[in-house]
Design a protein around this motif. Structure first.
Motif, short mmCIF file in Angstrom:
data_model
loop_
_atom_site.label_atom_id
_atom_site.label_comp_id
_atom_site.label_asym_id
_atom_site.label_seq_id
_atom_site.Cartn_x
_atom_site.Cartn_y
_atom_site.Cartn_z
N ALA A 159 3.04 -14.41 2.75
CA ALA A 159 2.37 -13.15 3.07
C ALA A 159 2.17 -12.30 1.81
CB ALA A 159 3.18 -12.37 4.11
N LEU A 160 3.14 -12.30 0.90
CA LEU A 160 3.01 -11.53 -0.34
C LEU A 160 1.90 -12.08 -1.22
CD1 LEU A 160 6.79 -10.96 -1.22
CD2 LEU A 160 5.17 -9.30 -0.27
N ILE A 161 1.75 -13.41 -1.23
CA ILE A 161 0.67 -14.01 -2.01
C ILE A 161 -0.69 -13.61 -1.45
CG2 ILE A 161 -0.42 -16.20 -2.63
CD1 ILE A 161 2.36 -17.42 -2.80
N VAL A 162 -0.84 -13.65 -0.12
CA VAL A 162 -2.10 -13.26 0.50
C VAL A 162 -2.41 -11.79 0.23
CG1 VAL A 162 -3.29 -12.97 2.70
CG2 VAL A 162 -1.95 -15.04 2.28
N LEU A 163 -1.39 -10.93 0.38
CA LEU A 163 -1.60 -9.51 0.09
C LEU A 163 -1.94 -9.28 -1.37
CD1 LEU A 163 1.29 -7.86 2.15
CD2 LEU A 163 -1.15 -7.68 2.60
N TYR A 202 -4.72 -7.09 -5.78
CA TYR A 202 -5.60 -7.41 -6.92
C TYR A 202 -6.96 -6.73 -6.82
CZ TYR A 202 -8.72 -9.99 -9.98
OH TYR A 202 -9.67 -10.31 -10.91
N PRO A 203 -7.64 -6.74 -5.64
CA PRO A 203 -8.92 -6.02 -5.57
C PRO A 203 -8.79 -4.53 -5.84
CG PRO A 203 -8.73 -7.57 -3.75
CD PRO A 203 -7.40 -7.54 -4.42
N VAL A 204 -7.67 -3.93 -5.43
CA VAL A 204 -7.48 -2.50 -5.69
C VAL A 204 -7.37 -2.24 -7.19
CG1 VAL A 204 -5.84 -0.60 -5.43
CG2 VAL A 204 -6.45 -1.99 -3.45
N GLN A 231 -10.14 -0.88 -12.54
CA GLN A 231 -10.68 -1.28 -13.84
C GLN A 231 -12.19 -1.12 -13.88
OE1 GLN A 231 -10.37 -5.45 -14.64
NE2 GLN A 231 -10.82 -5.25 -16.83
N LEU A 232 -12.87 -1.56 -12.81
CA LEU A 232 -14.33 -1.47 -12.78
C LEU A 232 -14.82 -0.03 -12.80
CD1 LEU A 232 -15.27 -4.24 -10.17
CD2 LEU A 232 -15.56 -4.32 -12.65
N SER A 233 -14.02 0.88 -12.23
CA SER A 233 -14.45 2.28 -12.19
C SER A 233 -14.55 2.90 -13.58
CB SER A 233 -13.49 3.11 -11.33
OG SER A 233 -12.23 3.23 -11.95
N ALA A 276 -15.45 4.77 -4.64
CA ALA A 276 -14.46 4.24 -3.71
C ALA A 276 -13.08 4.84 -3.99
CB ALA A 276 -14.41 2.72 -3.82
N TYR A 277 -12.74 5.04 -5.24
CA TYR A 277 -11.45 5.63 -5.56
C TYR A 277 -11.39 7.11 -5.19
CZ TYR A 277 -8.29 2.23 -7.49
OH TYR A 277 -7.38 1.20 -7.61
N VAL A 278 -12.50 7.80 -5.32
CA VAL A 278 -12.54 9.20 -4.85
C VAL A 278 -12.32 9.24 -3.35
CG1 VAL A 278 -14.01 11.22 -4.58
CG2 VAL A 278 -13.99 9.98 -6.75
N LEU A 279 -12.95 8.32 -2.62
CA LEU A 279 -12.72 8.24 -1.18
C LEU A 279 -11.27 7.93 -0.87
CD1 LEU A 279 -13.64 8.04 1.79
CD2 LEU A 279 -14.29 5.66 1.33
N PHE A 280 -10.67 7.04 -1.63
CA PHE A 280 -9.27 6.69 -1.42
C PHE A 280 -8.37 7.91 -1.56
CE2 PHE A 280 -5.30 5.72 -3.73
CZ PHE A 280 -4.60 5.08 -2.72
N PHE A 281 -8.58 8.71 -2.60
CA PHE A 281 -7.74 9.88 -2.81
C PHE A 281 -8.01 10.96 -1.76
CE2 PHE A 281 -7.37 8.15 -7.18
CZ PHE A 281 -5.98 8.06 -7.22
N MET A 282 -9.23 11.03 -1.26
CA MET A 282 -9.52 11.96 -0.17
C MET A 282 -8.76 11.58 1.09
SD MET A 282 -13.64 12.55 -0.61
CE MET A 282 -13.72 13.48 0.91
N VAL A 283 -8.79 10.29 1.44
CA VAL A 283 -8.06 9.82 2.61
C VAL A 283 -6.57 10.02 2.41
CG1 VAL A 283 -7.52 7.80 4.02
CG2 VAL A 283 -9.85 8.16 3.21
N LEU A 284 -6.08 9.75 1.21
CA LEU A 284 -4.65 9.91 0.91
C LEU A 284 -4.22 11.36 1.07
CD1 LEU A 284 -2.18 8.26 -0.09
CD2 LEU A 284 -2.79 9.01 -2.41
#
Length: 315
Positions: free
Chosen positions: A39-43, A49-51, A56-58, A290-298
Protein backbone atom coordinates in the motif's frame (compact mmCIF):
# COMPACT_ATOMS: atom_id res chain seq x y z
CA UNK A 1 15.38 6.12 27.64
CA UNK A 2 12.02 7.89 27.94
CA UNK A 3 11.03 6.71 24.45
CA UNK A 4 12.08 3.18 25.32
CA UNK A 5 9.96 3.31 28.50
CA UNK A 6 6.88 4.68 26.67
CA UNK A 7 7.15 1.98 23.99
CA UNK A 8 7.44 -0.66 26.68
CA UNK A 9 4.30 0.63 28.37
CA UNK A 10 2.42 0.66 25.07
CA UNK A 11 3.37 -2.98 24.52
CA UNK A 12 2.46 -3.87 28.12
CA UNK A 13 6.10 -4.67 28.77
CA UNK A 14 7.32 -4.25 32.35
CA UNK A 15 9.96 -1.75 33.33
CA UNK A 16 13.36 -3.02 32.28
CA UNK A 17 11.87 -5.35 29.68
CA UNK A 18 13.95 -8.30 28.62
CA UNK A 19 15.66 -8.70 25.30
CA UNK A 20 12.99 -11.24 24.34
CA UNK A 21 10.32 -8.59 24.83
CA UNK A 22 12.15 -6.12 22.65
CA UNK A 23 12.80 -8.77 20.01
CA UNK A 24 9.06 -9.41 19.93
CA UNK A 25 8.45 -5.68 19.51
CA UNK A 26 10.82 -5.33 16.56
CA UNK A 27 9.53 -8.55 14.99
CA UNK A 28 5.92 -7.37 15.15
CA UNK A 29 6.86 -3.89 13.93
CA UNK A 30 8.79 -5.31 10.99
CA UNK A 31 5.88 -7.58 10.12
CA UNK A 32 3.45 -4.65 10.24
CA UNK A 33 5.54 -2.50 7.90
CA UNK A 34 6.08 -5.46 5.57
CA UNK A 35 2.33 -5.92 5.26
CA UNK A 36 1.90 -2.19 4.71
CA UNK A 37 4.66 -2.02 2.09
CA UNK A 38 2.46 -2.73 -1.00
CA UNK A 39 0.00 0.00 0.00
CA UNK A 40 2.88 2.41 0.76
CA UNK A 41 4.40 1.72 -2.66
CA UNK A 42 1.08 2.45 -4.41
CA UNK A 43 0.59 5.64 -2.39
CA UNK A 44 4.15 6.69 -3.09
CA UNK A 45 3.87 6.19 -6.85
CA UNK A 46 0.36 7.54 -7.42
CA UNK A 47 -0.08 10.09 -4.59
CA UNK A 48 3.12 11.36 -2.98
CA UNK A 49 5.31 11.43 -6.10
CA UNK A 50 2.71 13.33 -8.24
CA UNK A 51 2.30 15.88 -5.44
CA UNK A 52 6.04 16.50 -5.25
CA UNK A 53 6.35 16.48 -9.04
CA UNK A 54 3.56 19.08 -9.30
CA UNK A 55 5.43 21.28 -6.83
CA UNK A 56 8.51 21.05 -9.00
CA UNK A 57 6.53 21.81 -12.16
CA UNK A 58 4.95 24.86 -10.55
CA UNK A 59 8.40 26.46 -10.56
CA UNK A 60 8.99 25.73 -14.25
CA UNK A 61 7.80 26.97 -17.63
CA UNK A 62 7.05 23.74 -19.53
CA UNK A 63 4.62 22.98 -22.36
CA UNK A 64 4.61 19.15 -21.91
CA UNK A 65 5.92 18.76 -25.47
CA UNK A 66 9.45 20.15 -25.31
CA UNK A 67 12.09 18.06 -23.62
CA UNK A 68 13.54 21.12 -21.94
CA UNK A 69 11.94 23.46 -19.43
CA UNK A 70 12.83 26.82 -17.96
CA UNK A 71 13.07 27.51 -14.25
CA UNK A 72 10.97 30.59 -13.46
CA UNK A 73 10.72 30.35 -9.67
CA UNK A 74 7.59 31.99 -8.30
CA UNK A 75 6.73 33.74 -11.57
CA UNK A 76 3.81 31.36 -12.21
CA UNK A 77 2.32 32.20 -8.81
CA UNK A 78 2.74 35.95 -9.37
CA UNK A 79 1.08 35.75 -12.77
CA UNK A 80 -1.70 33.64 -11.31
CA UNK A 81 -2.53 36.16 -8.61
CA UNK A 82 -2.75 38.94 -11.22
CA UNK A 83 -5.04 37.01 -13.59
CA UNK A 84 -8.65 38.31 -13.43
CA UNK A 85 -9.95 35.02 -14.87
CA UNK A 86 -8.43 33.11 -11.97
CA UNK A 87 -10.19 35.32 -9.45
CA UNK A 88 -13.41 34.86 -11.38
CA UNK A 89 -12.89 31.11 -11.04
CA UNK A 90 -12.30 31.53 -7.31
CA UNK A 91 -15.48 33.58 -6.97
CA UNK A 92 -17.54 31.03 -8.88
CA UNK A 93 -16.12 28.20 -6.80
CA UNK A 94 -17.06 29.97 -3.58
CA UNK A 95 -20.54 30.69 -4.96
CA UNK A 96 -20.88 27.02 -5.80
CA UNK A 97 -19.81 25.97 -2.29
CA UNK A 98 -22.17 28.41 -0.59
CA UNK A 99 -24.99 27.44 -2.95
CA UNK A 100 -24.63 23.67 -2.60
CA UNK A 101 -23.30 22.70 0.83
CA UNK A 102 -25.87 24.38 3.16
CA UNK A 103 -28.82 23.45 0.92
CA UNK A 104 -27.56 19.90 0.50
CA UNK A 105 -27.12 19.40 4.25
CA UNK A 106 -30.54 20.85 5.11
CA UNK A 107 -32.39 18.86 2.45
CA UNK A 108 -30.46 15.67 3.19
CA UNK A 109 -31.29 15.88 6.88
CA UNK A 110 -35.00 16.28 6.10
CA UNK A 111 -34.91 13.38 3.65
CA UNK A 112 -33.04 11.23 6.18
CA UNK A 113 -35.71 11.86 8.79
CA UNK A 114 -38.38 10.78 6.30
CA UNK A 115 -36.40 7.68 5.32
CA UNK A 116 -35.95 6.81 8.99
CA UNK A 117 -39.64 6.02 9.33
CA UNK A 118 -40.81 2.41 9.58
CA UNK A 119 -42.97 2.25 6.47
CA UNK A 120 -43.76 -0.47 3.99
CA UNK A 121 -41.42 -0.36 1.03
CA UNK A 122 -39.04 2.09 2.72
CA UNK A 123 -36.09 0.24 1.19
CA UNK A 124 -37.26 1.21 -2.29
CA UNK A 125 -37.38 4.89 -1.38
CA UNK A 126 -33.92 4.74 0.16
CA UNK A 127 -32.60 3.16 -3.04
CA UNK A 128 -34.36 5.76 -5.19
CA UNK A 129 -32.71 8.64 -3.33
CA UNK A 130 -29.27 6.99 -3.35
CA UNK A 131 -29.35 5.96 -7.02
CA UNK A 132 -28.19 9.33 -8.46
CA UNK A 133 -25.00 9.12 -6.40
CA UNK A 134 -23.91 5.87 -8.06
CA UNK A 135 -24.91 7.07 -11.53
CA UNK A 136 -22.10 8.48 -13.65
CA UNK A 137 -21.75 12.24 -13.89
CA UNK A 138 -21.87 12.02 -17.69
CA UNK A 139 -25.26 10.30 -17.68
CA UNK A 140 -26.67 12.72 -15.11
CA UNK A 141 -25.38 15.78 -16.98
CA UNK A 142 -26.91 14.56 -20.23
CA UNK A 143 -30.28 14.07 -18.54
CA UNK A 144 -30.14 17.51 -16.99
CA UNK A 145 -29.14 19.04 -20.33
CA UNK A 146 -32.48 17.77 -21.62
CA UNK A 147 -34.30 19.05 -18.53
CA UNK A 148 -32.77 22.51 -19.05
CA UNK A 149 -33.50 22.65 -22.80
CA UNK A 150 -35.23 25.95 -23.57
CA UNK A 151 -37.68 24.52 -26.16
CA UNK A 152 -38.71 21.04 -25.02
CA UNK A 153 -37.04 20.72 -21.63
CA UNK A 154 -38.96 19.39 -18.64
CA UNK A 155 -38.21 22.41 -16.44
CA UNK A 156 -39.73 24.95 -18.83
CA UNK A 157 -42.69 22.64 -19.40
CA UNK A 158 -43.39 22.51 -15.66
CA UNK A 159 -43.05 26.28 -15.36
CA UNK A 160 -45.54 26.65 -18.20
CA UNK A 161 -48.14 24.77 -16.13
CA UNK A 162 -48.13 27.71 -13.71
CA UNK A 163 -48.01 30.40 -16.38
CA UNK A 164 -44.33 31.17 -15.78
CA UNK A 165 -42.37 31.93 -18.97
CA UNK A 166 -39.53 29.55 -19.78
CA UNK A 167 -35.88 30.52 -19.61
CA UNK A 168 -32.84 29.78 -21.73
CA UNK A 169 -31.17 27.95 -18.87
CA UNK A 170 -28.06 26.83 -20.75
CA UNK A 171 -27.71 29.91 -22.97
CA UNK A 172 -28.28 32.79 -20.55
CA UNK A 173 -25.13 33.57 -18.49
CA UNK A 174 -27.15 34.69 -15.46
CA UNK A 175 -28.50 31.15 -14.99
CA UNK A 176 -25.18 29.32 -15.39
CA UNK A 177 -24.27 28.87 -11.72
CA UNK A 178 -27.90 28.16 -10.83
CA UNK A 179 -28.08 25.27 -13.29
CA UNK A 180 -24.83 23.78 -12.01
CA UNK A 181 -25.84 24.12 -8.35
CA UNK A 182 -29.30 22.63 -8.85
CA UNK A 183 -27.98 19.60 -10.70
CA UNK A 184 -25.18 19.04 -8.16
CA UNK A 185 -27.52 19.21 -5.15
CA UNK A 186 -29.82 16.65 -6.78
CA UNK A 187 -26.90 14.31 -7.48
CA UNK A 188 -25.31 14.37 -4.02
CA UNK A 189 -28.50 14.59 -1.97
CA UNK A 190 -28.95 10.82 -1.69
CA UNK A 191 -25.42 10.15 -0.44
CA UNK A 192 -25.61 12.84 2.23
CA UNK A 193 -29.07 11.61 3.27
CA UNK A 194 -27.73 8.08 3.75
CA UNK A 195 -24.96 9.42 6.01
CA UNK A 196 -27.52 11.31 8.09
CA UNK A 197 -29.76 8.23 8.12
CA UNK A 198 -26.93 6.20 9.62
CA UNK A 199 -26.44 8.92 12.22
CA UNK A 200 -30.14 9.00 13.11
CA UNK A 201 -30.27 5.23 13.51
CA UNK A 202 -27.31 5.39 15.87
CA UNK A 203 -28.92 7.87 18.28
CA UNK A 204 -29.88 6.85 21.78
CA UNK A 205 -33.63 6.30 21.62
CA UNK A 206 -33.97 6.59 25.40
CA UNK A 207 -33.01 10.26 25.31
CA UNK A 208 -35.66 10.98 22.68
CA UNK A 209 -38.27 9.04 24.63
CA UNK A 210 -37.34 10.91 27.82
CA UNK A 211 -37.85 14.24 26.04
CA UNK A 212 -41.26 13.07 24.83
CA UNK A 213 -42.24 12.02 28.35
CA UNK A 214 -41.24 15.47 29.61
CA UNK A 215 -43.73 17.01 27.18
CA UNK A 216 -41.49 17.97 24.26
CA UNK A 217 -43.10 17.90 20.83
CA UNK A 218 -41.37 16.53 17.71
CA UNK A 219 -39.70 19.81 16.81
CA UNK A 220 -38.45 20.40 20.35
CA UNK A 221 -37.14 16.84 20.53
CA UNK A 222 -35.28 17.28 17.27
CA UNK A 223 -34.00 20.77 18.15
CA UNK A 224 -32.73 19.99 21.65
CA UNK A 225 -31.97 16.25 21.51
CA UNK A 226 -31.53 14.77 18.02
CA UNK A 227 -29.78 17.70 16.35
CA UNK A 228 -27.04 18.12 19.01
CA UNK A 229 -26.42 14.36 18.98
CA UNK A 230 -25.99 14.53 15.19
CA UNK A 231 -23.17 17.07 15.43
CA UNK A 232 -20.43 14.49 14.59
CA UNK A 233 -22.35 13.40 11.49
CA UNK A 234 -22.97 17.00 10.44
CA UNK A 235 -19.29 17.79 11.01
CA UNK A 236 -18.19 14.90 8.78
CA UNK A 237 -20.69 15.78 6.05
CA UNK A 238 -19.75 19.46 6.05
CA UNK A 239 -16.02 18.74 5.63
CA UNK A 240 -16.44 16.17 2.87
CA UNK A 241 -19.05 18.28 1.06
CA UNK A 242 -16.87 21.40 1.06
CA UNK A 243 -13.83 19.48 -0.19
CA UNK A 244 -15.95 17.88 -2.92
CA UNK A 245 -17.41 21.24 -3.92
CA UNK A 246 -13.94 22.70 -4.38
CA UNK A 247 -13.27 19.99 -7.01
CA UNK A 248 -16.36 20.52 -9.18
CA UNK A 249 -15.50 20.02 -12.84
CA UNK A 250 -17.19 17.09 -14.61
CA UNK A 251 -20.70 18.45 -14.17
CA UNK A 252 -19.76 21.71 -15.90
CA UNK A 253 -17.69 20.05 -18.60
CA UNK A 254 -20.44 17.67 -19.73
CA UNK A 255 -23.40 20.00 -19.19
CA UNK A 256 -21.87 22.75 -21.33
CA UNK A 257 -20.11 20.60 -23.91
CA UNK A 258 -16.53 21.12 -22.74
CA UNK A 259 -16.98 24.85 -22.09
CA UNK A 260 -17.44 26.70 -18.77
CA UNK A 261 -20.84 28.03 -19.75
CA UNK A 262 -21.79 31.09 -21.85
CA UNK A 263 -19.32 33.97 -21.45
CA UNK A 264 -17.30 31.62 -19.19
CA UNK A 265 -19.69 32.33 -16.32
CA UNK A 266 -19.37 28.77 -15.01
CA UNK A 267 -15.60 28.56 -14.79
CA UNK A 268 -14.28 27.15 -11.53
CA UNK A 269 -10.76 26.64 -10.21
CA UNK A 270 -10.47 23.06 -11.41
CA UNK A 271 -11.85 24.02 -14.84
CA UNK A 272 -9.30 26.85 -14.94
CA UNK A 273 -6.51 24.39 -14.16
CA UNK A 274 -7.78 22.03 -16.86
CA UNK A 275 -7.78 24.75 -19.51
CA UNK A 276 -4.30 25.97 -18.66
CA UNK A 277 -2.89 22.44 -18.70
CA UNK A 278 -4.68 20.79 -21.63
CA UNK A 279 -5.79 23.69 -23.81
CA UNK A 280 -2.86 26.09 -23.46
CA UNK A 281 -0.26 23.41 -22.54
CA UNK A 282 1.10 25.44 -19.63
CA UNK A 283 1.72 22.62 -17.21
CA UNK A 284 3.89 24.66 -14.86
CA UNK A 285 1.29 27.41 -14.59
CA UNK A 286 -1.50 24.85 -14.09
CA UNK A 287 0.53 23.16 -11.33
CA UNK A 288 0.88 26.50 -9.57
CA UNK A 289 -2.89 26.98 -9.75
CA UNK A 290 -3.37 23.45 -8.39
CA UNK A 291 -1.16 24.23 -5.40
CA UNK A 292 -3.09 27.43 -4.70
CA UNK A 293 -6.26 25.33 -4.72
CA UNK A 294 -4.61 22.85 -2.37
CA UNK A 295 -3.75 25.55 0.17
CA UNK A 296 -7.25 27.02 -0.10
CA UNK A 297 -8.80 23.63 0.69
CA UNK A 298 -6.28 23.11 3.49
CA UNK A 299 -7.07 26.47 5.07
CA UNK A 300 -10.84 25.94 4.90
CA UNK A 301 -10.50 22.41 6.33
CA UNK A 302 -8.34 23.62 9.22
CA UNK A 303 -10.92 26.31 9.97
CA UNK A 304 -13.69 23.69 9.99
CA UNK A 305 -11.63 21.47 12.31
CA UNK A 306 -10.96 24.39 14.65
CA UNK A 307 -14.62 25.40 14.67
CA UNK A 308 -15.76 21.81 15.01
CA UNK A 309 -13.80 21.30 18.23
CA UNK A 310 -16.02 23.91 19.85
CA UNK A 311 -19.34 22.70 18.43
CA UNK A 312 -19.05 18.94 17.97
CA UNK A 313 -19.76 16.62 20.89
CA UNK A 314 -19.00 12.92 20.69
CA UNK A 315 -20.44 11.94 24.07
Amino acid sequence: MALRTSIARGLNLPEGATRAGWRRFWRETSLAYTLLLPALIVLGLFSFYPVLRALQLSLLDWDMISESSTFVGLANYRELLHDPLFWKAVKNTLIYIIGTVPIEIALALGVAMLLNQKLKGIGFYRLAFFLPHVTTVVAISMVWAWIYHDQYGLLNTMLGWFGIPGQKWLLDPKWTMFTIILMSVWKTLGYTAVIFLAGLQGLDKQLQEAATVDGANRWQTFRHVSWPLLSPTTFFVSITSVIGAFKVFSEIFVLYGGQPGPLREGITIVFYIYEKAWSEYRMGYASAAAYVLFFMVLAVTFFQLWYGKRRVHYD
